[in-house]
Write an enzyme that holds these catalytic residues in place. Structure first.
Site, PDB file in Angstrom:
ATOM      1  CG  HIS A  86      -0.580   0.298   2.780  1.00 49.94           C
ATOM      2  ND1 HIS A  86       0.451  -0.564   2.860  1.00 49.94           N
ATOM      3  CD2 HIS A  86      -0.269   1.560   3.367  1.00 49.94           C
ATOM      4  CE1 HIS A  86       0.939  -0.316   4.051  1.00 49.94           C
ATOM      5  NE2 HIS A  86       0.220   0.753   4.338  1.00 49.94           N
TER       6      HIS A  86
ATOM      7  CG  HIS B 200       0.171   3.967   4.512  1.00 50.98           C
ATOM      8  ND1 HIS B 200      -0.844   3.848   5.384  1.00 50.98           N
ATOM      9  CD2 HIS B 200      -0.854   5.275   3.776  1.00 50.98           C
ATOM     10  CE1 HIS B 200      -1.590   4.108   5.453  1.00 50.98           C
ATOM     11  NE2 HIS B 200      -1.868   5.225   4.658  1.00 50.98           N
TER      12      HIS B 200
ATOM     13  CG  ASP C 147       4.791   3.187   7.229  1.00 48.89           C
ATOM     14  OD1 ASP C 147       4.279   3.897   6.977  1.00 48.89           O
ATOM     15  OD2 ASP C 147       4.925   2.069   8.144  1.00 48.89           O
ATOM     16  CG  HIS C 148       4.198  -0.053   4.509  1.00 44.97           C
ATOM     17  ND1 HIS C 148       3.893  -1.212   5.122  1.00 44.97           N
ATOM     18  CD2 HIS C 148       4.063   1.147   5.370  1.00 44.97           C
ATOM     19  CE1 HIS C 148       3.632  -1.274   5.930  1.00 44.97           C
ATOM     20  NE2 HIS C 148       3.553  -0.183   6.493  1.00 44.97           N
TER      21      HIS C 148
ATOM     22  CG  HIS D 203      -4.173   0.686   6.636  1.00 51.34           C
ATOM     23  ND1 HIS D 203      -3.662   1.025   7.874  1.00 51.34           N
ATOM     24  CD2 HIS D 203      -3.029   0.959   5.795  1.00 51.34           C
ATOM     25  CE1 HIS D 203      -2.576   1.472   8.336  1.00 51.34           C
ATOM     26  NE2 HIS D 203      -2.080   1.187   7.038  1.00 51.34           N
TER      27      HIS D 203
ATOM     28  CG  ASP E 137       0.520  -1.426   7.795  1.00 53.25           C
ATOM     29  OD1 ASP E 137       1.448  -2.647   7.795  1.00 53.25           O
ATOM     30  OD2 ASP E 137       0.570   0.238   7.521  1.00 53.25           O
TER      31      ASP E 137
ATOM     32  CG  HIS F 291       3.810  -2.128  11.813  1.00 54.18           C
ATOM     33  ND1 HIS F 291       4.362  -0.375  11.465  1.00 54.18           N
ATOM     34  CD2 HIS F 291       2.527  -0.823  10.680  1.00 54.18           C
ATOM     35  CE1 HIS F 291       4.579   0.087  10.704  1.00 54.18           C
ATOM     36  NE2 HIS F 291       2.867   0.224   9.999  1.00 54.18           N
TER      37      HIS F 291
END
Ligand code: ZN
Ligand code: FE
Length: 253
Positions: free
Chosen positions: A54, A56, A58-59, A112, A131, A169
């Protein structure tokens, strides 16, 4: 040839995964380049593709640096294409690749984010859920609806029990504390919470879990069960609404 899966801690609490198999080396999500590049170097593996779950940051934050270093292909959800680094291949439910133990298919797991996908390796009995489904939890519902995320939980409920779940995570210890407020009498959950605490104290990751463990202990995977509904005084409430209530409680926890 069984898959070799390497868990790489990134940023403060993210996980990226290297999947080495018959078709080369894949990376699931790229939170940051440095720890991933170091792992590739130490194993003398050449990255063939990055698979993104996805949009975001942080990915995906490490994508361009790894692409420049490795010349790898980048694939990710078609539905989030305009929010992602340029994709060499845009993926939708049912797409896939690889062969033998390395065969993978895309599952659509929205909630999400609207385009969130998971990578299922049916022969290797592994799923990379980032996530969406998480160990003892699920991602926050940022873009979708609770009903949509409940449908996503049902997608995971349909996978074989021995499927290993690699999520995005290390939130499991906090998830365990919350889960115990929902089902304080769940013996399997009490036992898992103890194992998680001991493991974290030794600095071990809590991933992967299995679908069987999540079914037995993750409240978000149990919203359809009468035992859990009774516990919440929601015996005749539809499953999706019970899920929404658990999600609401977790957001405020
Ligand atoms: Zn995310
Ligand atoms: Fe994330």
């Amino acid at each position: 040839m069984p898959l070799d899966i390497v868990t790489i801690p990134c940023l403060s609490d993210n996980y990226a995964y290297l999947v080495n198999g018959p078709d080369g080396t894949l990376l699931i999500d790229a939170p940051e380049a440095a720890p991933i590049a170091a792992e590739l170097d130490s194993r003398v593996w050449n990255l063939s593709a990055i698979l993104l779950t996805h949009h975001h940051h942080d990915h995906v934050g490490g994508v361009e640096e790894l692409r420049a270093q490795c010349g790898c292909k980048v694939m990710g959800p078609a539905a989030e294409q305009e929010k992602l680094p340029p994709l060499d291949r845009a993926l939708a439910e049912g797409d896939g690749g690889g062969s033998g133990d390395g065969a993978w298919t895309v599952l659509s797991v929205p909630g999400h984010t609207l385009g969130h996908i998971a990578f299922h390796f049916p022969a290797a009995r592994a799923v990379f859920s980032a996530d969406s489904l998480m160990a003892l939890g699920c991602g926050r519902v940022f873009e979708g609806t609770p009903a949509m995320m409940w449908d996503t939980m049902r997608t995971f409920l349909a996978l074989p029990d021995d499927t290993r779940v690699y999520s995005g995570h290390e939130y499991t210890a906090a998830n365990a504390r919350f889960a115990l407020t929902v089902e304080p009498d769940n013996g399997a959950l009490q036992e898992r919470a103890r194992r998680i605490e001991a493991g974290r104290a030794r600095g071990e990751p809590t991933v992967p879990s299995t679908i069987a463990e999540e079914k037995a202990t993750n409240p978000f995977m149990r919203a359809h069960l009468q035992t859990l509904k009774a516990r919440l005084d929601m015996a005749s409430t539809p499953d999706a609404d019970v899920f929404a209530e658990i999600r609401k409680r977790k957001d405020a926890f």
